[in-house]
Scaffold this motif. Structure first.
Motif, PDB file in Angstrom:
ATOM      1  N   VAL A   1       0.836  -1.211   0.000  1.00 15.92           N
ATOM      2  CA  VAL A   1       0.000   0.000   0.000  1.00 15.92           C
ATOM      3  C   VAL A   1       0.870   1.260   0.000  1.00 15.92           C
ATOM      4  N   LEU A   2       2.046   1.191   0.616  1.00 17.83           N
ATOM      5  CA  LEU A   2       2.945   2.353   0.653  1.00 17.83           C
ATOM      6  C   LEU A   2       3.830   2.434  -0.591  1.00 17.83           C
ATOM      7  N   TYR A   3       4.347   1.312  -1.032  1.00 20.71           N
ATOM      8  CA  TYR A   3       5.305   1.315  -2.142  1.00 20.71           C
ATOM      9  C   TYR A   3       4.645   1.633  -3.482  1.00 20.71           C
ATOM     10  N   LEU A   4       3.443   1.111  -3.716  1.00 20.83           N
ATOM     11  CA  LEU A   4       2.823   1.297  -5.034  1.00 20.83           C
ATOM     12  C   LEU A   4       2.607   2.780  -5.361  1.00 20.83           C
ATOM     13  N   PRO A   5       1.989   3.570  -4.492  1.00 20.53           N
ATOM     14  CA  PRO A   5       1.802   4.987  -4.837  1.00 20.53           C
ATOM     15  C   PRO A   5       3.023   5.869  -4.580  1.00 20.53           C
ATOM     16  N   LEU A   6       3.897   5.460  -3.650  1.00 15.55           N
ATOM     17  CA  LEU A   6       4.995   6.341  -3.223  1.00 15.55           C
ATOM     18  C   LEU A   6       6.363   5.903  -3.741  1.00 15.55           C
ATOM     19  N   GLY A   7       6.408   4.851  -4.548  1.00 15.67           N
ATOM     20  CA  GLY A   7       7.693   4.330  -5.008  1.00 15.67           C
ATOM     21  C   GLY A   7       8.551   5.362  -5.709  1.00 15.67           C
ATOM     22  N   ARG A   8       7.951   6.149  -6.594  1.00 13.61           N
ATOM     23  CA  ARG A   8       8.719   7.151  -7.341  1.00 13.61           C
ATOM     24  C   ARG A   8       9.323   8.192  -6.407  1.00 13.61           C
ATOM     25  N   HIS A   9       8.562   8.612  -5.405  1.00 15.27           N
ATOM     26  CA  HIS A   9       9.070   9.598  -4.447  1.00 15.27           C
ATOM     27  C   HIS A   9      10.168   8.995  -3.564  1.00 15.27           C
TER      28      HIS A   9
ATOM     29  N   ILE B   1      10.634   1.198 -10.339  1.00 15.05           N
ATOM     30  CA  ILE B   1      10.799  -0.241 -10.127  1.00 15.05           C
ATOM     31  C   ILE B   1      10.230  -0.642  -8.772  1.00 15.05           C
ATOM     32  N   ILE B   2      10.439   0.194  -7.762  1.00 15.01           N
ATOM     33  CA  ILE B   2       9.873  -0.090  -6.432  1.00 15.01           C
ATOM     34  C   ILE B   2       8.353  -0.184  -6.524  1.00 15.01           C
ATOM     35  N   SER B   3       7.731   0.723  -7.262  1.00 20.50           N
ATOM     36  CA  SER B   3       6.276   0.712  -7.416  1.00 20.50           C
ATOM     37  C   SER B   3       5.807  -0.521  -8.181  1.00 20.50           C
ATOM     38  N   TYR B   4       6.406  -0.757  -9.346  1.00 18.36           N
ATOM     39  CA  TYR B   4       5.940  -1.841 -10.207  1.00 18.36           C
ATOM     40  C   TYR B   4       6.198  -3.221  -9.607  1.00 18.36           C
ATOM     41  N   CYS B   5       7.277  -3.326  -8.827  1.00 19.93           N
ATOM     42  CA  CYS B   5       7.662  -4.629  -8.281  1.00 19.93           C
ATOM     43  C   CYS B   5       7.162  -4.852  -6.854  1.00 19.93           C
ATOM     44  N   SER B   6       6.394  -3.907  -6.333  1.00 20.98           N
ATOM     45  CA  SER B   6       5.907  -4.055  -4.956  1.00 20.98           C
ATOM     46  C   SER B   6       4.994  -5.265  -4.783  1.00 20.98           C
ATOM     47  N   ILE B   7       4.382  -5.735  -5.866  1.00 19.02           N
ATOM     48  CA  ILE B   7       3.522  -6.909  -5.788  1.00 19.02           C
ATOM     49  C   ILE B   7       4.325  -8.151  -5.391  1.00 19.02           C
ATOM     50  N   MET B   8       5.649  -8.112  -5.628  1.00 12.46           N
ATOM     51  CA  MET B   8       6.515  -9.230  -5.240  1.00 12.46           C
ATOM     52  C   MET B   8       6.530  -9.460  -3.738  1.00 12.46           C
ATOM     53  N   LEU B   9       6.160  -8.448  -2.976  1.00 17.97           N
ATOM     54  CA  LEU B   9       6.206  -8.562  -1.516  1.00 17.97           C
ATOM     55  C   LEU B   9       5.387  -9.736  -1.007  1.00 17.97           C
ATOM     56  N   TYR B  10       4.284 -10.040  -1.680  1.00 15.45           N
ATOM     57  CA  TYR B  10       3.437 -11.147  -1.235  1.00 15.45           C
ATOM     58  C   TYR B  10       4.157 -12.485  -1.382  1.00 15.45           C
ATOM     59  N   ALA B  11       4.754 -12.699  -2.549  1.00 17.71           N
ATOM     60  CA  ALA B  11       5.469 -13.959  -2.779  1.00 17.71           C
ATOM     61  C   ALA B  11       6.678 -14.091  -1.856  1.00 17.71           C
ATOM     62  N   ILE B  12       7.413 -12.993  -1.686  1.00 15.07           N
ATOM     63  CA  ILE B  12       8.605 -13.021  -0.837  1.00 15.07           C
ATOM     64  C   ILE B  12       8.229 -13.312   0.614  1.00 15.07           C
ATOM     65  N   SER B  13       7.196 -12.645   1.113  1.00 16.21           N
ATOM     66  CA  SER B  13       6.787 -12.821   2.514  1.00 16.21           C
ATOM     67  C   SER B  13       6.294 -14.237   2.780  1.00 16.21           C
ATOM     68  N   ILE B  14       5.489 -14.788   1.854  1.00 13.56           N
ATOM     69  CA  ILE B  14       4.976 -16.145   2.045  1.00 13.56           C
ATOM     70  C   ILE B  14       6.109 -17.164   2.002  1.00 13.56           C
TER      71      ILE B  14
END
Length: 252
Positions: free
Chosen positions: A56-64, A78-91
């Protein structure tokens, strides 16, 4: 620059995994698989919770964030676009220690090898078409496959342990809030700087995330914080309280 920042939130998941490993091993030795399944379920919700908050934080604020930390817009994108990876990494991070504590070290080693093997085609074949994103896709694919294989192995050991109802609610809320954050960021960014945008939106999104988690009865945040505290510290504090009470009684 971006991938280490994406991996950073996983330290919270790792902390919980380390704390729970002795408990899981002890329950497995006693044959209490129902309690093992319950602990696995709670750990999965915690992993998804951490991934959701940072998504929720990385997707909108990644560029900043990229501009603030690296002075590089592409790193932020890249932080914004790849933030979805957090789910796979955490699991993957929470399920691997759980399998190890159940005595399935060979399986986790095999799953890690399979996941790592999937990175190679991505970094050799995709850079021509996707550039630097090929490494991110390879990493996401690696952790995604490890997560799926680990979950299947855990299900064979303890039965069904994933609370799908809470998991889907958490995913839906995080995606909705992340989209709201993107819209708000587009409205605010022309008028305020990166630091102010991160501070304002970060506080706003985090606050509403925890409000929604509590409102929809997804997780007990206080209970998870207590789980992260070392057992030895709790025992020492408990002993101090007992000794203090005895002293008060003896004085009286």
């Amino acid at each position: 620059m971006a991938l280490p920042l994406i991996m950073a939130p996983v330290m919270f998941v790792s902390a919980l995994s380390v704390v729970l490993i002795p408990d899981i091993a002890e329950l497995k030795a006693k044959g209490d698989m129902a309690s093992v399944g319950q602990k696995l379920s709670n750990s999965m919700i915690f992993a998804l919770l951490i991934a959701s908050v940072f998504y929720v934080l990385y997707l909108p604020l990644g560029r900043h964030i990229g501009l603030l930390l690296f002075n590089d817009i592409q790193a932020g994108e890249i932080i914004s676009y790849c933030s979805i990876m957090l789910y796979a990494i955490s699991i993957a991070q929470v399920t691997t220690p759980m399998l190890n504590s159940l005595g399935k070290e060979k399986l986790t080693f095999l799953h890690t090898l399979i996941g790592a093997a999937l990175i190679l085609p991505c970094i050799f074949l995709l850079p021509k078409y996707l550039g630097v994103y090929s490494m991110a896709i390879g990493s996401g694919l690696c952790f995604g496959v490890i997560s799926i294989l680990n979950i299947c192995a855990l299900k064979r050991e303890v039965g069904r342990f994933i609370n799908t109802h809470k998991s889907f609610k958490l995913l839906f809320l995080s995606i909705a809030l992340a989209i709201l954050g993107m819209l708000t960021e587009r409205l605010l960014s022309p008028f305020i700087g990166s630091v102010t945008c991160i501070a304002v939106l970060g506080i706003f999104l985090t606050f509403f995330m925890f409000i929604l988690i509590s409102a929809f009865d997804i997780a007990d945040i206080v209970a998870y914080v207590r789980l992260l505290r070392p057992t030895g510290v709790l025992k020492r504090k408990t002993r101090k309280r007992v000794v203090k009470k005895k002293r008060i009684k003896s004085t009286a």
